[in-house]
Design an enzyme around this catalytic site. Sequence first.
Site, PDB file in Angstrom:
ATOM      1  N   LYS A  64       0.948  -1.618  -0.265  1.00 32.41           N
ATOM      2  CA  LYS A  64       0.189  -0.548   0.049  1.00 32.41           C
ATOM      3  C   LYS A  64       0.916   1.040   0.326  1.00 32.41           C
ATOM      4  O   LYS A  64       2.346   1.054   0.725  1.00 32.41           O
ATOM      5  CB  LYS A  64      -1.071  -0.305   0.901  1.00 32.41           C
ATOM      6  CG  LYS A  64      -0.515   0.084   2.743  1.00 32.41           C
ATOM      7  CD  LYS A  64      -1.395   0.470   3.551  1.00 32.41           C
ATOM      8  CE  LYS A  64      -0.308   0.230   4.294  1.00 32.41           C
ATOM      9  NZ  LYS A  64      -1.415   0.547   5.491  1.00 32.41           N
TER      10      LYS A  64
ATOM     11  N   TYR B 126      18.118  30.760   6.720  1.00 27.73           N
ATOM     12  CA  TYR B 126      16.662  31.566   6.856  1.00 27.73           C
ATOM     13  C   TYR B 126      16.323  31.347   8.417  1.00 27.73           C
ATOM     14  O   TYR B 126      16.520  30.592   8.572  1.00 27.73           O
ATOM     15  CB  TYR B 126      15.303  31.006   6.114  1.00 27.73           C
ATOM     16  CG  TYR B 126      14.908  30.900   4.813  1.00 27.73           C
ATOM     17  CD1 TYR B 126      14.958  31.996   4.057  1.00 27.73           C
ATOM     18  CD2 TYR B 126      14.955  30.049   4.118  1.00 27.73           C
ATOM     19  CE1 TYR B 126      14.478  31.837   3.069  1.00 27.73           C
ATOM     20  CE2 TYR B 126      14.676  29.605   3.008  1.00 27.73           C
ATOM     21  CZ  TYR B 126      14.629  31.266   2.057  1.00 27.73           C
ATOM     22  OH  TYR B 126      13.767  31.579   0.730  1.00 27.73           O
TER      23      TYR B 126
END
Length: 374
Positions: free
Chosen positions: A38, A265
């Site tokens: 899955k 950042y």
Amino acid sequence: MMISSLVDLTIDLAALRHNYLQLRGRLSPGVKLLAVVKADAYGHGLVPAARTLAGAGAEYLGVASVEEGLALRQEGIDLPIILLMGVVPRESRTAVAADLDMVLYRQDVAQALGEAARSLGKKARVHLKVDTGMGRLGLNPSEVLPFLESLRNYPDLEVLGLISHLAMADVADKTYMKKQIQGFLDLLTAARDRGWELPYSHIANSAALIEMPEAHFGMARPGIALYGSPPAPGRSWGVDLKPVMSMTTQVLQLKRLPPGSCISYGCTYTTPDWCDLAVLPVGYCNGYPRLLTNRGQVLINGQRAPIRGRVCMNLIMVEVSHIAGVQEGQPVTLLGENGGERLTADDLAAWAETISYEIHCSFGNANPRRFIGA
Ligand SMILES: Cc1ncc(COP(=O)(O)O)c(C=O)c1O
């Protein structure tokens, strides 16, 4: 998917086959193996993984959605496939027409499946989902026998077994798992006493397959161990698993920064000294967790290079001051082996406060894959 050829996600199908054989070796003769593929085979590529596992001898495949089941059928994979989340009524006809088995826990779905099967002239094969203590999908134990009996109204619906899922299979203390297994066994016995054969009943995930033979019943249902990660980190599982997924990139730019320089950042890292920095073309758009900011490591020339500053969308910066001979364009390992050192999915998961499953899914979802070892 937009392709960046600077990030290379490699899937080693020979390792997948190896892991399958290791797990198969833990099962008694006659016990079937349902390979859980899955979520795009935990990010490893649904169709290539399913083909490899089918070729290695898996008897059953498990997927999450009708779409995944159809994708396998369209590729000519004719093994039994089970939809582990079941279907909603509008998906019933498609699922039955494609010979997909499914877990069942809703009365309206039973009716829709029964009608779809009758009109198609087929059987709808279901595994009744029982919640023995996971607190997730499934009927409560007291609901199981009445639900089973109600299915006698749908002669075109074939009940292959009971299915349940374990909540605590990966911890060393087996008390809770044993309670769930006992509850499952009690229901199975009660149902069989009422004439239900239930030949395909299953509860074991990777952890229970490896450590709890009493949980195997007629079929075991491993996922993560097939992909080479232990069910949980931090202790030995006594099984030889090889990582299937690896990810590399290359040095985009090398630069030297003076003491007191800000990196990325927010200036969350300031260089205490002169710093040799490698800028790498990978970031959170590649599934690389932003939580690896100032925490994660990569491998260059067989050595660990720590991430400095925030992980950006397309870039990270790593310090290479202590590593000799680093050059622009040279390979960097983000996940996997490099010069005798290794970064596992569990290493990345620990830095990112998650589990190996999520690392695999994130990398697989975000990057084109290259398959080797077919
Ligand atoms: C219903 C079900 N069965 C089996 C598995 C396989 O579990 P594991 O990957 O821990 O082996 C999963 C995984 O989440 C699952 O949801």
